[in-house]
Design an enzyme around this catalytic site. Structure first.
Site, mmCIF file in Angstrom:
data_model
loop_
_atom_site.group_PDB
_atom_site.id
_atom_site.type_symbol
_atom_site.label_atom_id
_atom_site.label_comp_id
_atom_site.label_asym_id
_atom_site.label_seq_id
_atom_site.Cartn_x
_atom_site.Cartn_y
_atom_site.Cartn_z
ATOM 1 N N ARG A 144 -22.187 -60.943 18.310
ATOM 2 C CA ARG A 144 -21.100 -59.954 18.033
ATOM 3 C C ARG A 144 -19.878 -60.851 18.765
ATOM 4 N NH1 ARG A 144 -23.798 -54.784 19.634
ATOM 5 N NH2 ARG A 144 -21.765 -53.821 19.987
ATOM 6 N N ARG A 164 -25.087 -48.998 27.330
ATOM 7 C CA ARG A 164 -24.355 -47.609 26.584
ATOM 8 C C ARG A 164 -25.503 -46.743 25.807
ATOM 9 N NH1 ARG A 164 -20.315 -49.569 22.083
ATOM 10 N NH2 ARG A 164 -21.991 -50.743 21.562
ATOM 11 N N LYS A 173 -12.941 -49.944 23.190
ATOM 12 C CA LYS A 173 -12.369 -49.211 21.950
ATOM 13 C C LYS A 173 -12.804 -47.905 21.773
ATOM 14 C CE LYS A 173 -13.942 -52.507 18.937
ATOM 15 N NZ LYS A 173 -14.771 -53.411 19.942
ATOM 16 N N ARG A 185 -27.782 -47.531 20.134
ATOM 17 C CA ARG A 185 -27.527 -48.285 18.911
ATOM 18 C C ARG A 185 -28.678 -49.403 18.579
ATOM 19 N NH1 ARG A 185 -20.988 -49.311 18.618
ATOM 20 N NH2 ARG A 185 -21.925 -51.400 17.846
ATOM 21 N N ARG A 222 -10.650 -56.523 10.944
ATOM 22 C CA ARG A 222 -11.453 -57.552 11.922
ATOM 23 C C ARG A 222 -11.278 -58.929 11.386
ATOM 24 N NH1 ARG A 222 -15.439 -53.699 14.472
ATOM 25 N NH2 ARG A 222 -16.987 -54.765 15.684
HETATM 26 P P1 AP5 Z 1 -17.110 -48.641 24.168
HETATM 27 O O1 AP5 Z 1 -16.037 -47.807 24.139
HETATM 28 O O2 AP5 Z 1 -18.314 -48.062 23.264
HETATM 29 O O3 AP5 Z 1 -16.894 -50.088 23.417
HETATM 30 P P2 AP5 Z 1 -16.589 -50.725 22.151
HETATM 31 O O4 AP5 Z 1 -15.247 -51.469 22.197
HETATM 32 O O5 AP5 Z 1 -16.267 -49.603 21.134
HETATM 33 O O6 AP5 Z 1 -17.701 -51.740 21.690
HETATM 34 P P3 AP5 Z 1 -18.473 -51.615 20.366
HETATM 35 O O7 AP5 Z 1 -19.689 -52.266 20.802
HETATM 36 O O8 AP5 Z 1 -18.744 -50.412 19.601
HETATM 37 O O9 AP5 Z 1 -17.729 -52.772 19.669
HETATM 38 P P4 AP5 Z 1 -18.084 -53.222 18.318
HETATM 39 O O10 AP5 Z 1 -16.688 -54.040 17.648
HETATM 40 O O11 AP5 Z 1 -19.184 -54.414 18.517
HETATM 41 O O12 AP5 Z 1 -18.960 -52.391 17.223
HETATM 42 P P5 AP5 Z 1 -18.506 -51.601 16.235
HETATM 43 O O13 AP5 Z 1 -19.037 -50.291 16.154
HETATM 44 O O14 AP5 Z 1 -17.196 -51.620 16.032
HETATM 45 O O15 AP5 Z 1 -17.707 -49.184 25.449
HETATM 46 C C1 AP5 Z 1 -19.060 -49.562 25.541
HETATM 47 C C2 AP5 Z 1 -19.775 -49.301 26.793
HETATM 48 O O16 AP5 Z 1 -19.058 -49.415 28.045
HETATM 49 C C3 AP5 Z 1 -19.731 -47.740 26.759
HETATM 50 O O17 AP5 Z 1 -21.165 -47.510 27.447
HETATM 51 C C4 AP5 Z 1 -18.740 -47.190 27.750
HETATM 52 O O18 AP5 Z 1 -19.251 -46.030 28.301
HETATM 53 C C5 AP5 Z 1 -18.460 -48.443 28.686
HETATM 54 N N1 AP5 Z 1 -17.212 -48.591 29.060
HETATM 55 C C6 AP5 Z 1 -16.221 -48.449 28.352
HETATM 56 N N2 AP5 Z 1 -14.837 -48.796 28.958
HETATM 57 C C7 AP5 Z 1 -15.340 -49.280 30.274
HETATM 58 C C8 AP5 Z 1 -14.761 -49.551 31.617
HETATM 59 N N3 AP5 Z 1 -13.527 -49.610 31.757
HETATM 60 N N4 AP5 Z 1 -15.440 -49.791 32.491
HETATM 61 C C9 AP5 Z 1 -16.832 -49.769 32.464
HETATM 62 N N5 AP5 Z 1 -17.592 -49.276 31.369
HETATM 63 C C10 AP5 Z 1 -16.925 -49.076 30.386
HETATM 64 O O19 AP5 Z 1 -19.171 -52.516 14.994
HETATM 65 C C11 AP5 Z 1 -20.727 -52.506 14.879
HETATM 66 C C12 AP5 Z 1 -20.840 -53.449 13.667
HETATM 67 O O20 AP5 Z 1 -20.278 -53.058 12.372
HETATM 68 C C13 AP5 Z 1 -20.335 -55.000 13.783
HETATM 69 O O21 AP5 Z 1 -21.169 -55.802 14.549
HETATM 70 C C14 AP5 Z 1 -20.310 -55.276 12.309
HETATM 71 O O22 AP5 Z 1 -21.484 -55.681 11.789
HETATM 72 C C15 AP5 Z 1 -20.035 -54.223 11.625
HETATM 73 N N6 AP5 Z 1 -18.434 -53.839 11.438
HETATM 74 C C16 AP5 Z 1 -17.815 -52.721 12.089
HETATM 75 N N7 AP5 Z 1 -16.258 -52.885 11.588
HETATM 76 C C17 AP5 Z 1 -16.320 -53.832 10.968
HETATM 77 C C18 AP5 Z 1 -15.096 -54.481 9.923
HETATM 78 N N8 AP5 Z 1 -14.069 -54.049 10.237
HETATM 79 N N9 AP5 Z 1 -15.440 -55.679 9.460
HETATM 80 C C19 AP5 Z 1 -16.786 -56.137 9.110
HETATM 81 N N10 AP5 Z 1 -17.855 -55.724 9.912
HETATM 82 C C20 AP5 Z 1 -17.441 -54.494 10.701
HETATM 83 MG MG MG Z 2 -17.099 -48.686 19.417
#
Ligand code: AP5
Ligand code: MG
Length: 228
Positions: free
Chosen positions: A181, A136, A22, A170, A97
């Site tokens: 997660r 990552r 994402k 992170r 979410r």
């Molecule tokens: P990356 O692009 O960083 O993946 P991502 O989908 O952004 O994954 P996240 O871990 O950020 O998602 P998340 O939903 O758990 O975290 P968030 O910060 O939203 O890619 C990952 C890695 O893979 C990178 O190293 C990249 O280079 C590599 N990669 C990407 N594409 C690739 C490909 N095609 N092939 C190979 N490698 C690839 O949320 C964190 C926390 O915040 C949650 O757990 C929750 O506690 C809280 N939170 C956030 N939003 C909410 C909400 N709306 N409601 C409640 N709690 C929330």
């Molecule tokens: Mg992310």
């Protein structure tokens, strides 16, 4: 890269489990279409770092890999939508979410004379997500994302985008928390795929391939929406 011309602001949702790409894809779409990435994960991490009340409440929940309360996240997103840059249109990364967040989003956008144009589900295999998330790291200066194996800077130790040399990982990027997660995603967020499909707003994109090929697929979809 040139920014494509848009006739009106569009709002896109990127749905997908942790590691789906994402953030990686949102930053590429931001650059290509002049949209603004709104990552509630990033906004929450900023609140934690700043030590705000919301940040204090969110910190332990995020470290466990569970979802922060709808109330906190909706308030943070609402504040962000009031900033002037988002009038260009948004890519919502990690929001909504839950169904309560999806309903709140409709109201927040309607209040601003806008709506959701498309929800894009990045379709991946859970098992591969543990390796993606565990490897990552990001540039400490500009936030550009990298991976130990899958996306390394062109010059080792130097960010491609800003030439920064400090990188960070992170607190929630460990195998155990990633599994929590993933469970939270399937229990609370995956139902939104049906929610947006029922509104005829869902597009599914296979996202296990090469980062640039996925970006090209997304670019075609977003290009279609912005011209529509
Ligand atoms: P990356 O692009 O960083 O993946 P991502 O989908 O952004 O994954 P996240 O871990 O950020 O998602 P998340 O939903 O758990 O975290 P968030 O910060 O939203 O890619 C990952 C890695 O893979 C990178 O190293 C990249 O280079 C590599 N990669 C990407 N594409 C690739 C490909 N095609 N092939 C190979 N490698 C690839 O949320 C964190 C926390 O915040 C949650 O757990 C929750 O506690 C809280 N939170 C956030 N939003 C909410 C909400 N709306 N409601 C409640 N709690 C929330
Ligand atoms: Mg992310």
């Amino acid at each position: 890269m040139s920014t494509e011309t848009m006739t009106r602001p569009v709002n896109l949702i990127l749905l997908g489990p942790p590691g789906a790409g994402k953030g990686t894809q949102a930053r590429m779409l931001e650059e290509k279409f002049g949209l603004v990435q709104l990552s509630t994960g990033d906004l929450l991490r900023e609140a934690v770092a700043a030590g705000t009340e919301a940040g204090k409440a969110a910190k332990a929940v995020m470290e466990k890999g569970e979802l922060v309360s709808d109330e906190i996240v909706i308030a943070i997103l609402s504040d962000r939508l009031d900033q002037p840059d988002v009038t260009k249109g948004t890519i919502l990364d990690g929001f909504p979410r839950t169904e309560a967040q999806a309903a709140a989003l409709d109201t927040l956008l309607a209040d601003r004379g806008q709506k959701i144009d498309a929800a894009i589900s990045l379709e991946v295999d859970d098992e591969a997500m543990v390796a993606r998330v565990s490897g990552r790291y990001t540039c400490a200066a500009c936030g550009e994302g990298y991976h130990d194996e899958f996306k390394q800077p062109a010059t080792a130790g130097t960010c491609d985008k800003c030439q920064g040399t400090e990188f960070k990982r992170r607190a929630d990027d460990n195998a155990e928390t990633v599994r929590t997660r993933l469970s939270a995603y399937h229990a609370q967020t995956a139902p939104l795929i049906s929610y947006y499909a029922a509104r005829d707003a869902l597009t599914r994109v296979p996202a296990m391939g090469d980062i640039n090929e996925i970006a090209a697929d997304l670019g075609k979809i977003v290009g279609g929406v912005t011209e529509g």
